[in-house]
Every structure is written in structure tokens, then in C-alpha cells.
Design a protein around this motif. Structure first.
Motif, short mmCIF file in Angstrom:
data_model
loop_
_atom_site.label_atom_id
_atom_site.label_comp_id
_atom_site.label_asym_id
_atom_site.label_seq_id
_atom_site.Cartn_x
_atom_site.Cartn_y
_atom_site.Cartn_z
N MET A 1 41.81 -3.64 38.41
CA MET A 1 41.28 -4.19 37.16
C MET A 1 39.76 -4.04 37.08
O MET A 1 39.20 -3.79 36.01
N ASN A 2 39.09 -4.18 38.22
CA ASN A 2 37.64 -4.02 38.27
C ASN A 2 37.25 -2.59 37.95
O ASN A 2 36.28 -2.36 37.20
N ILE A 3 37.97 -1.63 38.51
CA ILE A 3 37.69 -0.21 38.23
C ILE A 3 37.94 0.10 36.75
O ILE A 3 37.16 0.79 36.10
N LYS A 4 39.01 -0.44 36.22
CA LYS A 4 39.35 -0.21 34.82
C LYS A 4 38.29 -0.78 33.89
O LYS A 4 37.93 -0.18 32.88
N GLU A 5 37.78 -1.96 34.26
CA GLU A 5 36.79 -2.63 33.41
C GLU A 5 35.40 -2.02 33.52
O GLU A 5 34.68 -1.92 32.51
N LYS A 6 35.01 -1.58 34.73
CA LYS A 6 33.61 -1.24 34.95
C LYS A 6 33.33 0.24 35.23
O LYS A 6 32.17 0.65 35.21
N ILE A 7 34.39 1.05 35.47
CA ILE A 7 34.13 2.46 35.80
C ILE A 7 34.97 3.41 34.96
O ILE A 7 34.46 4.16 34.14
N PHE A 8 36.28 3.37 35.18
CA PHE A 8 37.19 4.30 34.50
C PHE A 8 38.14 3.52 33.60
O PHE A 8 39.17 3.01 34.07
N PRO A 9 37.86 3.38 32.32
CA PRO A 9 38.72 2.59 31.42
C PRO A 9 40.15 3.11 31.34
O PRO A 9 41.07 2.33 31.07
N ASP A 10 40.34 4.41 31.56
CA ASP A 10 41.67 5.00 31.43
C ASP A 10 42.33 5.25 32.78
O ASP A 10 43.22 6.09 32.91
N VAL A 11 41.92 4.53 33.80
CA VAL A 11 42.51 4.69 35.12
C VAL A 11 43.97 4.26 35.11
O VAL A 11 44.37 3.34 34.39
N LYS A 12 44.78 4.95 35.92
CA LYS A 12 46.20 4.63 36.04
C LYS A 12 46.51 4.30 37.50
O LYS A 12 45.87 4.83 38.41
N PRO A 13 47.50 3.44 37.73
CA PRO A 13 47.87 3.12 39.12
C PRO A 13 48.63 4.27 39.76
O PRO A 13 49.44 4.95 39.12
N LEU A 14 48.37 4.50 41.04
CA LEU A 14 49.06 5.53 41.82
C LEU A 14 49.76 4.85 42.98
O LEU A 14 49.13 4.12 43.76
N ALA A 15 51.06 5.09 43.11
CA ALA A 15 51.86 4.48 44.17
C ALA A 15 51.70 2.96 44.15
O ALA A 15 51.59 2.31 45.20
N MET A 16 51.69 2.40 42.97
CA MET A 16 51.61 0.94 42.80
C MET A 16 52.70 0.48 41.83
O MET A 16 52.48 -0.38 40.99
N ASP A 17 53.87 1.09 41.97
CA ASP A 17 54.97 0.83 41.06
C ASP A 17 56.16 0.19 41.78
O ASP A 17 56.12 -0.06 42.99
N GLU A 18 57.20 -0.10 41.03
CA GLU A 18 58.38 -0.74 41.58
C GLU A 18 59.06 0.11 42.64
O GLU A 18 59.48 -0.39 43.69
N GLU A 19 59.15 1.40 42.39
CA GLU A 19 59.81 2.30 43.35
C GLU A 19 59.10 2.26 44.70
O GLU A 19 59.75 2.15 45.76
N THR A 20 57.77 2.35 44.67
CA THR A 20 57.01 2.33 45.92
C THR A 20 57.15 0.98 46.61
O THR A 20 57.29 0.89 47.83
N PHE A 21 57.09 -0.09 45.82
CA PHE A 21 57.16 -1.44 46.38
C PHE A 21 58.44 -1.63 47.19
O PHE A 21 58.40 -2.07 48.35
N PHE A 22 59.58 -1.30 46.59
CA PHE A 22 60.84 -1.57 47.28
C PHE A 22 61.12 -0.56 48.39
O PHE A 22 61.86 -0.85 49.32
N LYS A 23 60.48 0.60 48.32
CA LYS A 23 60.62 1.58 49.40
C LYS A 23 60.01 1.04 50.69
O LYS A 23 60.52 1.27 51.79
N TYR A 24 58.90 0.27 50.55
CA TYR A 24 58.20 -0.23 51.74
C TYR A 24 58.32 -1.75 51.89
O TYR A 24 57.58 -2.37 52.63
N GLN A 25 59.30 -2.34 51.22
CA GLN A 25 59.44 -3.80 51.25
C GLN A 25 59.67 -4.34 52.66
O GLN A 25 59.24 -5.45 52.99
N GLU A 26 60.31 -3.55 53.51
CA GLU A 26 60.58 -4.01 54.87
C GLU A 26 59.29 -4.26 55.65
O GLU A 26 59.28 -4.99 56.65
#
Length: 431
Positions: A352-377
Motif C-alpha cells: 500500500m505504501n508503494i502504491k501510494e507514494k511510488i508506483f500508483p499502478d503497482v500490482k501484487p506478485l505472488a500475493m494471491d490465493e493460489e500462492t497462499f494455499f500452496k505454502y500454507q503448511e
């Protein structure tokens, strides 16, 4: 112990009267305004007083004060002759309006003055502090305002109880208000506090606490923004700011054209380079990926057209300015911006800090549901207090999926977990 000391030192009935007057929190506070000091107070004459002062001496003093119209007996009558007839005096009565005379006789500074003198002195010092500069940065103005509010509540702030520490703190606030560019902690301390270690030794913890409360660029949560990052936000460098990059970044420095693509495994741009590097228009960057954790940054391989940037948490002001200038440089040719972070509250706040102060159009990478449950263990269970912070955070649309995963499972996942399967992160990077 205090009462025992008074018994050992009191030699006059006047001292007894003043001790009685100063006991409690009512009468003595009215001392400056004698109009509010109407009324009478009584003191019982007990054997302990005779033992303390001496019966003959106490009797003599009582009669002397009565002769000066400063004492009465319990019935409001003139005190006279009682001791010659062998009778015992039960109590004496004094008027509150006569208290100034008693203070004058005893030579004691009135309790009101003793109590309020430190508040008056500190208030005057705060007025001088405010007068040292015409305008104050809003967050520093709030620091001073907090001290003033404490005084209104008759509270001496802890930072002001020691004279030397108070002066260091005041000089620190004035110095922080004056600086316009980041400065080394030691240099700041030497310039404004006359000693290179005074800031860190005496007031650093207090300044960090103040910044967390009042500075809008600082996150209050210690788990999200570390102390060094807090200091960096308010202009104090605890280390030389360095930006680690991997990929092709072209700039001119000291008359030389430099392309960091020559450093296939990445390189570091120090604070002076960030300040003086002139970005060249002929960039080949099509994608910028900022990475929170160093291990993940090091493991991500060089890819033509992609610039990897290590964020070490929150970017410092100097790093933010450099990256904003890079974004402007890439404006015409266009580029994509991504950030990859821990799958937790801190990672959300950094994104959120990067989006607000540096790159307004930044997108999350490997911060999604698929990644989360892949490494949930490899996840870490969080308590309700932590989860409530996540719950209360108004996340951008891109991170709502991640927020729900954290709240649903009660877990967070550190980015390093992805290194157990490097191909997965590379797949995200290349997609």
C-alpha cells in the motif's frame, strides 16, 4: 518516613499550622487568591505536640500568636491564662486569610509556588522553543503540543524531568524541524546536540515513539516498520541508504554512462549515487518488480527487460524519490510495476505504501490465493489482536483476496517459504 522527619524538625506551632494547611489537595491550591481563602481550620492540641515542641514553649508561642490576633481557641474566644490555672488547651483555630502571615513568619516558600514552579518554568521554556522557529512541521508541532497538554493536566512529561535530557530533546525537535534532506544520525547529533552520540543515547527512543504517534509517513506498528525505517522517514539516516537492483538500469554519473545490466547478479547504488545519478531516456525496462525480502531478491534471476529492486521493507525517502523519477523517465514508453512481499499484515502495508507514494499502478506478485494455499503448511498462526489489525485495514482491491485468506486461516506466510520451490516464484515473475 516523611512524617517522622517533620516531628524531628518542627520547633514551632507556626510550622504545625502550615503543615496542617498544606495537607490534602484543597486549601493550598487557593493560596494566590485570598478571596477564596475565607474560613477557619482547627488543630487539636494533643500530647504528641507537647512532646514535640515542649509544653512550656508551645504555650508561650500560642499566647504570642493570640496576642497578634492570629489564633483563637476552639470556641472562637481569646486564648489567655489557661496554662497558669493548670488547664489544658484542647484545640486552636486559625484563619485561612492569615496563611500569608504564617508563611512570612516561618520563611517557608508557599506550597502553591513550590508545586507550580516547575510547570511555570517548563511552560516558559516551551514558549521559547516555539519562538525559535517561525513554522513547525505538523508532526513536531504535535510533539510540542503533547507536552503543553501534559502541563495543563499538571503533569511533568517524563522526558522533561531531567534538565539535560530535556534540553537535548528540545534541540532535537528544533533540528528535525530544520533539516530538509536526510542526514546521518551521528552528524545530526554533532551539529544540533554538540555530541555525536547524544541523540542515540538520550532521546532516540522518545523521538521514534513520537514519530509513530504523530508523523503521517510512519507506521505505528513496530512489526511493520522498524526503528531504522522510522528514523529514515523523519530525516535521520542510521546507515548509508543503498538501493539493490538487478537488471538493466541506465544512468549517467560523473560524465560516465552506466548500465547495471553488466552486473548480472545485481549491484548496489549507494546514497550518493541515488542523489547524483542522471537517469537516461534510453531505458530497456518493461517491468519493475520490488521485492521485500533479501533472500528472495537474490534468488530471482536476471531477465531482460525486468528490473528487480530490493525494498528491505519500506523504501526510504531518498529511494522513493529515485524510483519516482525512474517512473517518470519510463512514462512515455510505459512499464508494468509489481511488488512481491510476505503474505501478512506487513506485506500488505508495504504494498500500500508503494502504491501510494511510488508506483500508483503497482500490482501484487505472488500475493494471491493460489500462492497462499500452496505454502500454507509453512504458515504462522496469529492471535486475534493481529488478525483484528488485518480486519481493520482498508486494502486495495488487488489485495482483498490475500486479506480474506489471512482472516479465513488465521495464518500468515513469510516470503522466504517460496524459496522451497524457486520455480514457483520464477513462474509468477515470468507470467
Amino acid at each position: 518516613m516523611k512524617k517522622e522527619k517533620e516531628k524531628e524538625t518542627r520547633t514551632s506551632i507556626v510550622q504545625v499550622i502550615l503543615d496542617d494547611y498544606e495537607h490534602g489537595d484543597t486549601d493550598w491550591r487557593k493560596y494566590p487568591n485570598q478571596g477564596q481563602n475565607d474560613g477557619k481550620r482547627s488543630i487539636r492540641i494533643v500530647q504528641a505536640l507537647y512532646d514535640e515542641i515542649g509544653k512550656t514553649e508551645l504555650n508561650r508561642q500560642v499566647l504570642e500568636l493570640q496576642a497578634r490576633h492570629l489564633l483563637q481557641d476552639g470556641k472562637g474566644q481569646k486564648i489567655s491564662g489557661w496554662y497558669t490555672r493548670g488547664s489544658e488547651l484542647e484545640q486552636i483555630v486559625y484563619c485561612l486569610s492569615d496563611i500569608p502571615r504564617f508563611y512570612e513568619m516561618d520563611g517557608r516558600v508557599p506550597k502553591y509556588e513550590r508545586y507550580f514552579e516547575p510547570f511555570l518554568k517548563l511552560r516558559q521554556e516551551l514558549q521559547k522553543l516555539r519562538g525559535r522557529q517561525q513554522t513547525w512541521k505538523p508532526w513536531i508541532d504535535q510533539c510540542i503540543g503533547e507536552l503543553e497538554n501534559d502541563l495543563e493536566r499538571e503533569k511533568i512529561p517524563k522526558i522533561c524531568k531531567d534538565q539535560e535530557t530535556k534540553e537535548i530533546y528540545f534541540n532535537t525537535l528544533a533540528g528535525l524541524n530544520e533539516i530538509e534532506e536526510p542526514v546521518s544520525r551521528r552528524i545530526f547529533s554533532k551539529k544540533y546536540l554538540k555530541n555525536s552520540k547524544s541523540f542515540q543515547r538520550a532521546v532516540q527512543d522518545k523521538i521514534i515513539s513520537d514519530a509513530r504517534k504523530f508523523c503521517p509517513d510512519v507506521d505505528a506498528d513496530e512489526e511493520v516498520m522498524g526503528n531504522d525505517e522510522v528514523l529514515s522517514e523523519i530525516g535521520i539516516e542510521t546507515y548509508h541508504q543503498e538501493l539493490s537492483v538487478k537488471g538493466s538500469l541506465q544512468f549517467e554519473l560523473a560524465g560516465n554512462k552506466i548500465d547495471t545490466a553488466l552486473f548480472a547478479y545485481g549491484t548496489i547504488l549507494n546514497a550518493e549515487t541515488l542523489k547524483y545519478a542522471k537517469l537516461l531516456p534510453e531505458q530497456t525496462i518493461r517491468k519493475i518488480v520490488t521485492v521485500e525480502n533479501k533472500a528472495n531478491f537474490m534468488e530471482m534471476s536476471y531477465e531482460e527487460g525486468t528490473l528487480l529492486v530490493y525494498s528491505h521493507g519500506f523504501f526510504s525517502p531518498k529511494e522513493r524519490l529515485f524510483l519516482k523519477n525512474l517512473r517518470e523517465c519510463l512514462g512515455e514508453q510505459g512499464a508494468e510495476y509489481f511488488h512481491t512481499s510476505d503474505l501478512d499484515y506487513g506485506g500488505i502495508r508495504i504494498f500500500m505504501n508503494i502504491k501510494e507514494k511510488i508506483f500508483p499502478d503497482v500490482k501484487p506478485l505472488a500475493m494471491d490465493e493460489e500462492t497462499f494455499f500452496k505454502y500454507q503448511e509453512y504458515g504462522e498462526k496469529r492471535d486475534e489482536k493481529y488478525l483484528q489489525k488485518v480486519r481493520d485495514t482498508n486494502v486495495p482491491a488487488e489485495l482483498k483476496e490475500l486479506k480474506e485468506c489471512i482472516l479465513k486461516t488465521g495464518c500468515t506466510i513469510e516470503q522466504e517459504s517460496m524459496l522451497f520451490s524457486r520455480r514457483e516464484l520464477c513462474r509468477h515473475q515470468q507470467s
